[in-house]
Design an enzyme around this catalytic site. Structure first.
Site, PDB file in Angstrom:
ATOM      1  N   VAL A  63      36.546  23.988  53.223  1.00  0.00           N
ATOM      2  CA  VAL A  63      35.114  24.036  52.929  1.00  0.00           C
ATOM      3  C   VAL A  63      34.810  25.202  51.991  1.00  0.00           C
ATOM      4  O   VAL A  63      35.376  26.287  52.141  1.00  0.00           O
ATOM      5  CB  VAL A  63      34.322  24.247  54.250  1.00  0.00           C
ATOM      6  CG1 VAL A  63      32.832  24.374  53.982  1.00  0.00           C
ATOM      7  CG2 VAL A  63      34.599  23.121  55.233  1.00  0.00           C
ATOM      8  N   CYS A  64      33.886  24.976  51.036  1.00  0.00           N
ATOM      9  CA  CYS A  64      33.353  26.077  50.212  1.00  0.00           C
ATOM     10  C   CYS A  64      31.878  25.808  49.972  1.00  0.00           C
ATOM     11  O   CYS A  64      31.248  25.085  50.748  1.00  0.00           O
ATOM     12  CB  CYS A  64      34.137  26.229  48.904  1.00  0.00           C
ATOM     13  SG  CYS A  64      33.875  24.882  47.735  1.00  0.00           S
ATOM     14  N   ARG A  65      31.304  26.360  48.928  1.00  0.00           N
ATOM     15  CA  ARG A  65      29.871  26.196  48.679  1.00  0.00           C
ATOM     16  C   ARG A  65      29.551  24.780  48.209  1.00  0.00           C
ATOM     17  O   ARG A  65      28.634  24.147  48.692  1.00  0.00           O
ATOM     18  CB  ARG A  65      29.388  27.223  47.644  1.00  0.00           C
ATOM     19  CG  ARG A  65      27.867  27.225  47.458  1.00  0.00           C
ATOM     20  CD  ARG A  65      27.431  28.259  46.445  1.00  0.00           C
ATOM     21  NE  ARG A  65      27.851  27.920  45.100  1.00  0.00           N
ATOM     22  CZ  ARG A  65      27.188  27.108  44.285  1.00  0.00           C
ATOM     23  NH1 ARG A  65      26.068  26.558  44.652  1.00  0.00           N
ATOM     24  NH2 ARG A  65      27.651  26.850  43.077  1.00  0.00           N
TER      25      ARG A  65
END
Length: 99
Positions: A63-65
């Site tokens: 997961v990231c932005r």
């Protein structure tokens, strides 16, 4: 590379799937605004040096932005023999609870 939408990941979290392994690769200041409760924070720049903390027999959701950095982390970890799934849309698409 395998992918799941933020909504699909949220459904897995809501179901209480205890085998979920979520890795948040955002920077410290981004994570401070909230992250998925079950997630482990390993910034993208630390993935290579910290991959010893990961288990090749488990599958990880990255997961990231917005999905770009988690995609990079997924490609790298896949090349190292890990099973990974990129969460498309990242935390910008996440509507579930955060901690």
């Amino acid at each position: 590379m395998k992918e799941l939408t933020a909504k699909q990941v949220e459904e897995l979290v809501t179901e209480g799937n205890q085998s979920l392994n979520i890795i948040d690769v955002r920077e410290d200041e981004e994570v401070a605004s909230g992250m998925i409760p079950a997630a482990k924070h390993i910034p993208l720049g630390s993935i290579e040096s910290r991959m010893g903390e990961l288990d090749k027999t488990k599958e990880y959701i990255m997961v990231c932005r917005s999905g770009g950095r988690s995609g990079q982390a997924s490609q790298f970890l896949e090349s190292q023999g890990f099973k990974v799934i990129n969460m498309t849309g990242g935390m910008m698409s996440w509507e579930g609870p955060t901690k």
